[in-house]
Design a protein around this motif. Structure first.
Motif, PDB file in Angstrom:
ATOM      1  N   LYS A   7       7.157  27.117  44.701  1.00  0.00           N
ATOM      2  CA  LYS A   7       7.469  25.525  44.407  1.00  0.00           C
ATOM      3  C   LYS A   7       8.348  24.685  43.806  1.00  0.00           C
ATOM      4  O   LYS A   7       8.581  25.433  42.964  1.00  0.00           O
ATOM      5  CB  LYS A   7       5.852  25.680  43.208  1.00  0.00           C
ATOM      6  CG  LYS A   7       4.834  25.648  43.927  1.00  0.00           C
ATOM      7  CD  LYS A   7       3.505  25.166  42.575  1.00  0.00           C
ATOM      8  CE  LYS A   7       3.554  26.509  42.043  1.00  0.00           C
ATOM      9  NZ  LYS A   7       3.261  27.872  41.900  1.00  0.00           N
ATOM     10  N   MET A  47       8.846  22.065  41.291  1.00  0.00           N
ATOM     11  CA  MET A  47       8.355  21.108  40.524  1.00  0.00           C
ATOM     12  C   MET A  47       9.078  20.090  39.591  1.00  0.00           C
ATOM     13  O   MET A  47      10.127  20.970  39.291  1.00  0.00           O
ATOM     14  CB  MET A  47       7.243  21.160  39.174  1.00  0.00           C
ATOM     15  CG  MET A  47       6.025  22.374  39.775  1.00  0.00           C
ATOM     16  SD  MET A  47       5.934  24.147  39.011  1.00  0.00           S
ATOM     17  CE  MET A  47       6.940  25.109  38.977  1.00  0.00           C
ATOM     18  N   ASN A  77       5.693  13.174  34.157  1.00  0.00           N
ATOM     19  CA  ASN A  77       5.235  13.331  34.993  1.00  0.00           C
ATOM     20  C   ASN A  77       5.743  13.823  35.458  1.00  0.00           C
ATOM     21  O   ASN A  77       7.211  13.966  35.742  1.00  0.00           O
ATOM     22  CB  ASN A  77       4.984  12.102  35.581  1.00  0.00           C
ATOM     23  CG  ASN A  77       3.584  12.244  36.552  1.00  0.00           C
ATOM     24  OD1 ASN A  77       3.011  12.963  36.773  1.00  0.00           O
ATOM     25  ND2 ASN A  77       3.446  10.988  37.020  1.00  0.00           N
ATOM     26  N   MET A  78       5.374  14.513  36.737  1.00  0.00           N
ATOM     27  CA  MET A  78       6.259  15.562  38.018  1.00  0.00           C
ATOM     28  C   MET A  78       5.689  15.215  39.013  1.00  0.00           C
ATOM     29  O   MET A  78       4.628  14.423  39.730  1.00  0.00           O
ATOM     30  CB  MET A  78       6.136  17.064  37.358  1.00  0.00           C
ATOM     31  CG  MET A  78       6.393  17.567  36.092  1.00  0.00           C
ATOM     32  SD  MET A  78       6.074  19.117  35.524  1.00  0.00           S
ATOM     33  CE  MET A  78       7.501  19.522  33.959  1.00  0.00           C
ATOM     34  N   PHE A  79       6.157  15.876  39.932  1.00  0.00           N
ATOM     35  CA  PHE A  79       6.084  15.254  41.518  1.00  0.00           C
ATOM     36  C   PHE A  79       6.552  17.509  42.394  1.00  0.00           C
ATOM     37  O   PHE A  79       7.430  18.082  41.935  1.00  0.00           O
ATOM     38  CB  PHE A  79       6.879  14.779  42.287  1.00  0.00           C
ATOM     39  CG  PHE A  79       8.146  14.774  42.444  1.00  0.00           C
ATOM     40  CD1 PHE A  79       8.780  14.528  43.705  1.00  0.00           C
ATOM     41  CD2 PHE A  79       9.009  13.332  41.321  1.00  0.00           C
ATOM     42  CE1 PHE A  79      10.367  14.839  43.361  1.00  0.00           C
ATOM     43  CE2 PHE A  79      10.129  13.797  41.684  1.00  0.00           C
ATOM     44  CZ  PHE A  79      10.938  14.544  42.405  1.00  0.00           C
ATOM     45  N   LEU A  80       5.723  16.591  43.676  1.00  0.00           N
ATOM     46  CA  LEU A  80       6.363  18.439  44.152  1.00  0.00           C
ATOM     47  C   LEU A  80       7.511  17.340  45.132  1.00  0.00           C
ATOM     48  O   LEU A  80       7.175  16.871  45.827  1.00  0.00           O
ATOM     49  CB  LEU A  80       5.395  19.233  45.115  1.00  0.00           C
ATOM     50  CG  LEU A  80       3.957  19.324  43.885  1.00  0.00           C
ATOM     51  CD1 LEU A  80       3.536  20.078  44.616  1.00  0.00           C
ATOM     52  CD2 LEU A  80       5.075  21.272  43.588  1.00  0.00           C
ATOM     53  N   ASN A 136      10.051  19.368  48.303  1.00  0.00           N
ATOM     54  CA  ASN A 136       9.996  19.967  49.927  1.00  0.00           C
ATOM     55  C   ASN A 136      10.876  21.557  49.794  1.00  0.00           C
ATOM     56  O   ASN A 136      11.522  21.625  49.239  1.00  0.00           O
ATOM     57  CB  ASN A 136      10.171  19.500  50.575  1.00  0.00           C
ATOM     58  CG  ASN A 136      10.535  19.951  52.160  1.00  0.00           C
ATOM     59  OD1 ASN A 136      10.417  21.482  52.531  1.00  0.00           O
ATOM     60  ND2 ASN A 136      11.594  20.046  53.467  1.00  0.00           N
ATOM     61  N   GLY A 182       5.655   5.365  45.290  1.00  0.00           N
ATOM     62  CA  GLY A 182       4.158   6.123  45.031  1.00  0.00           C
ATOM     63  C   GLY A 182       3.879   8.262  45.309  1.00  0.00           C
ATOM     64  O   GLY A 182       2.947   8.682  45.113  1.00  0.00           O
ATOM     65  N   THR A 183       4.513   8.410  46.019  1.00  0.00           N
ATOM     66  CA  THR A 183       4.628   9.611  46.770  1.00  0.00           C
ATOM     67  C   THR A 183       6.051   9.831  46.639  1.00  0.00           C
ATOM     68  O   THR A 183       5.766  11.581  47.023  1.00  0.00           O
ATOM     69  CB  THR A 183       4.371   9.693  48.544  1.00  0.00           C
ATOM     70  OG1 THR A 183       5.826   9.053  49.039  1.00  0.00           O
ATOM     71  CG2 THR A 183       3.344   8.558  48.810  1.00  0.00           C
ATOM     72  N   TRP A 184       6.659   9.586  46.377  1.00  0.00           N
ATOM     73  CA  TRP A 184       8.353  10.808  45.788  1.00  0.00           C
ATOM     74  C   TRP A 184       8.775  11.173  47.395  1.00  0.00           C
ATOM     75  O   TRP A 184       9.393  11.933  47.061  1.00  0.00           O
ATOM     76  CB  TRP A 184       7.661  11.358  45.219  1.00  0.00           C
ATOM     77  CG  TRP A 184       7.270  11.505  44.011  1.00  0.00           C
ATOM     78  CD1 TRP A 184       6.057  11.613  43.973  1.00  0.00           C
ATOM     79  CD2 TRP A 184       7.785  10.659  43.084  1.00  0.00           C
ATOM     80  NE1 TRP A 184       6.039  10.407  42.027  1.00  0.00           N
ATOM     81  CE2 TRP A 184       7.025   9.711  41.727  1.00  0.00           C
ATOM     82  CE3 TRP A 184       9.036  10.205  43.211  1.00  0.00           C
ATOM     83  CZ2 TRP A 184       7.421   9.052  41.146  1.00  0.00           C
ATOM     84  CZ3 TRP A 184       9.617   8.985  42.065  1.00  0.00           C
ATOM     85  CH2 TRP A 184       8.303   8.309  41.013  1.00  0.00           C
ATOM     86  N   LEU A 185       7.801  10.840  48.724  1.00  0.00           N
ATOM     87  CA  LEU A 185       8.805  11.478  49.966  1.00  0.00           C
ATOM     88  C   LEU A 185      10.690  11.334  50.273  1.00  0.00           C
ATOM     89  O   LEU A 185      10.985  12.306  50.741  1.00  0.00           O
ATOM     90  CB  LEU A 185       8.005  10.811  50.839  1.00  0.00           C
ATOM     91  CG  LEU A 185       8.328  11.483  52.205  1.00  0.00           C
ATOM     92  CD1 LEU A 185       6.628  12.589  52.147  1.00  0.00           C
ATOM     93  CD2 LEU A 185       7.041  10.395  53.575  1.00  0.00           C
TER      94      LEU A 185
END
Lengths: 320, 298
Positions: free
Chosen positions: A81, A83, A101-104, A106, A176-179
């Motif tokens: 992962k 993070m 706040n965090m996101f994941l 790839n 909103g997705t961090w993609l």
């Protein structure tokens, strides 16, 4: 200790190594290969205290090769992962702390020293940018770690570039997705892992980043809004942290800028090391070179220019 | 072919073929040190293994009652959740498709427990039924018309997602319908990534059994009461378009999972002790139980 993975010229084999002032020493005789490259590093993390005397032995007696003679590879080849902190630097502004706040990101996007960042053949994001970050290499399993116990979940530190596709301004594409941060090759890490015992305070590290020799990021991790112990506590409250996972601490956006075809990008975290990569873009897009100075830039000069009403909030910038 | 991962009486997990007669074990057929490695081998070697599967027969099958089913994708390298929505006419007014990531820590299997994270009372959690694609890779830049080359099979998934409480705490009403932004529940929230919030199962159905999923119906129940009910054919972005989009951004690998979005209608906030079931035509039914930890004072 500085742990790395490397290959010799003309060889595909990736070897574990220890980096010293004398160069890099092959640690193959100490670090047993697991079934996957990532498994090898996780086993090394889990058994480090047992292996340490042997590693120290080869580090002081083994034959060293100059770093220029080998190819360093990403020290964590495929983290379980990744993070990443959202924002997380004060950027020398006087204001209230923002909630952590965090996101994941790839985890298959990993590349390493000397590799190439490939911008995608995809035109919806308007720009691609660099962010230079400190990354924490974790030791687990760890769940619900108290801030006071943060060191129990930390194996070491490495450098990381959070390459990002932007939607508009400097907001990440895919609102909103961090993609926009998860395109293939958008996760350069390296050049090595500096073990935690060598870094007394991860919130006192000097991070620098150049694009074709032009200094962009230049900050100290003491400007972090939520500091490393809090990051460990926060992440481990939601997810079980595993050996070889990464927490990326976010960047100071004052030095943000575009990456584009043909450029060389380089990160240096003092006490960890230096790593450079190439950038390729099949579409050969171009943007104005230099630090991003758009309306939403937090670069101090840009703030004074674009939002003079906020200029009085800026504090003096210190670097080293 | 329907594949399950199962164990019984403390034996190590093994893959098996689900038949009318029960489970035909593949113990000894697949190598690999972890179940996920076995799955990757099964996916990558399926064309060769297929003839051996036909020869296994059903004589030695294990009754389902003697086995415990586990998440058939036990430790996916990536879980990619698309923002596709399902409603009649959704394809005519669709915003940009996007996707978010979960990790393998989200996985829980049939009969498993979803543990809602301890977050403040301004958040509740809703279970989103989704068609799960079990991917075959490496797959990158897959054109929509070639989508089947990147898909090994289907499974049922539940994306347990946080959602803000928009009215008084006593009124446990979800803020429906979602905004037309293409992001059914607004934001990619960190605690949506929490351990156990991504149930998967009960089996993997290979794509040859359902080559055209448009007609498949996805239904869910909460405590036995019908909740969601939608058709894959009513997607804002078709399954082939979703595969094309995700592989535009990232390489998908064998054993990765793509969850294909959900309907905005019918799901209700979860509470401690709830049971959630999801059934997809031709795939199977997945049931999980919910445990809510004590809520912190807001």
């Amino acid at each position: 200790m500085k742990l790395a993975r490397f290959s010799l010229p003309g060889e595909d084999l990736i070897r574990p190594g220890v980096i010293t002032d004398a160069g890099i020493i092959d640690a193959t005789s100490v670090v047993a290969p697991a079934r996957t490259p990532q498994g090898t590093m996780e086993t090394l993390i889990d058994n480090f205290e047992t292996l340490r005397p042997a590693l120290e032995g080869i580090a002081s007696h083994g034959p060293a090769r100059a770093l220029e003679e080998v190819r360093l590879r990403p020290p964590i080849p495929r983290p379980g992962k990744v993070m990443c902190c959202i924002a997380n630097y004060w950027e020398h502004a006087q204001r209230e702390a923002r909630p952590l706040n965090m996101f994941l990101k790839n985890p298959d996007a990993v590349v390493g020293p000397g590799d190439t960042i490939h911008l995608p053949n995809y035109t919806v994001p308007w720009m691609f940018m660099h962010e230079a970050e400190l990354a924490i290499v974790l030791k687990g399993p760890a769940h619900k770690v108290a801030q006071s116990d943060w060191r129990s979940a930390v194996f070491g530190y490495t450098g990381m570039m959070d390459i990002t596709g932007r939607g508009e301004g400097r907001s990440t594409w895919g609102r909103g997705t961090w993609l926009g941060k998860s395109f293939d090759t958008f996760l350069p890490i390296g050049p090595c892992i500096t073990t935690a015992d060598e870094i007394e305070d991860p919130n006192d590290l000097w991070v620098q980043f150049w694009n074709d020799g032009q200094l962009r990021h230049n900050y100290n991790t003491d400007d972090m809004e939520h500091r490393v112990p809090e990051l460990i506590e926060f992440a481990s409250r939601t997810l079980t942290l595993r050996s070889g996972d990464l927490i990326c601490c976010g960047t100071n956006h004052e030095g943000l800028g575009p990456v584009q075809d043909g450029e060389t990008v380089e990160i240096l975290i003092h006490g960890i090391g230096r790593m450079a990569l190439k950038v390729e873009d099949p579409l050969k897009r171009t943007w104005e070179r230099g630090i991003y100075m758009g309306q939403d830039s937090v670069n101090h000069e840009a703030v004074r220019r674009n939002r003079p009403q906020e200029a009085h909030l800026l504090r003096e910038t210190t670097h080293s | 072919v329907k594949f399950v991962l199962f164990d019984r009486g403390g034996s190590p997990p093994s893959y098996g073929v689900l038949t009318e007669a029960g489970i035909v074990s593949l113990e000894g057929v697949l190598e690999g040190e972890t179940p996920q490695e076995m799955l990757e081998q099964l996916i990558d070697g399926f064309d060769t293994l297929r003839s051996r599967l036909d020869g296994l027969g059903t004589a030695a099958s294990i009754a389902l009652s003697e086995a415990r089913l586990l998440a058939p994708v036990p430790w996916p390298g990536k879980i990619v959740t698309t923002t596709a929505v399902y409603a009649p006419g959704a394809a005519d007014r669709r915003p940009q498709l996007l996707a978010t990531l979960k990790s393998a820590e989200s996985v829980t299997g049939p009969g498993g427990t979803v543990r809602l994270p301890d977050v403040d009372a301004s958040w509740q959690f809703v279970p989103n039924a989704s068609l799960g694609l079990v991917m075959r890779g490496p797959s990158k830049n897959v054109a929509a018309e070639a989508w089947r080359s990147a898909v090994f099979g289907y499974t049922c998934t539940i994306d347990v997602m946080p959602h803000p409480v928009t009215r008084s705490g006593a009124d446990q009403t979800v803020d429906h319908p979602p905004p037309p932004s293409g992001q059914p529940f607004g934001r990619d929230l960190w605690f949506a990534k929490a351990d156990t919030l991504g149930p998967i199962g009960p089996c993997i159905v290979t794509i040859d059994e359902l080559p055209e999923p448009r007609g498949a119906r996805v239904r869910s129940w909460q405590n036995g009461v019908p909740a969601q009910d939608f058709l894959i054919g009513d997607a804002s972005y078709s399954i082939p378009e979703q595969v094309e989009f995700v592989t535009t951004v990232m390489t998908l690998r064998s054993g990765d999972v793509v969850t294909c979005g959900t309907s905005p209608e019918g799901q209700r906030p979860l509470a401690d002790g709830d049971r959630v079931e999801v059934e997809i035509d031709g795939v199977g039914r997945l049931a999980v139980d919910v445990v809510a930890l004590v809520r912190s004072a807001a």
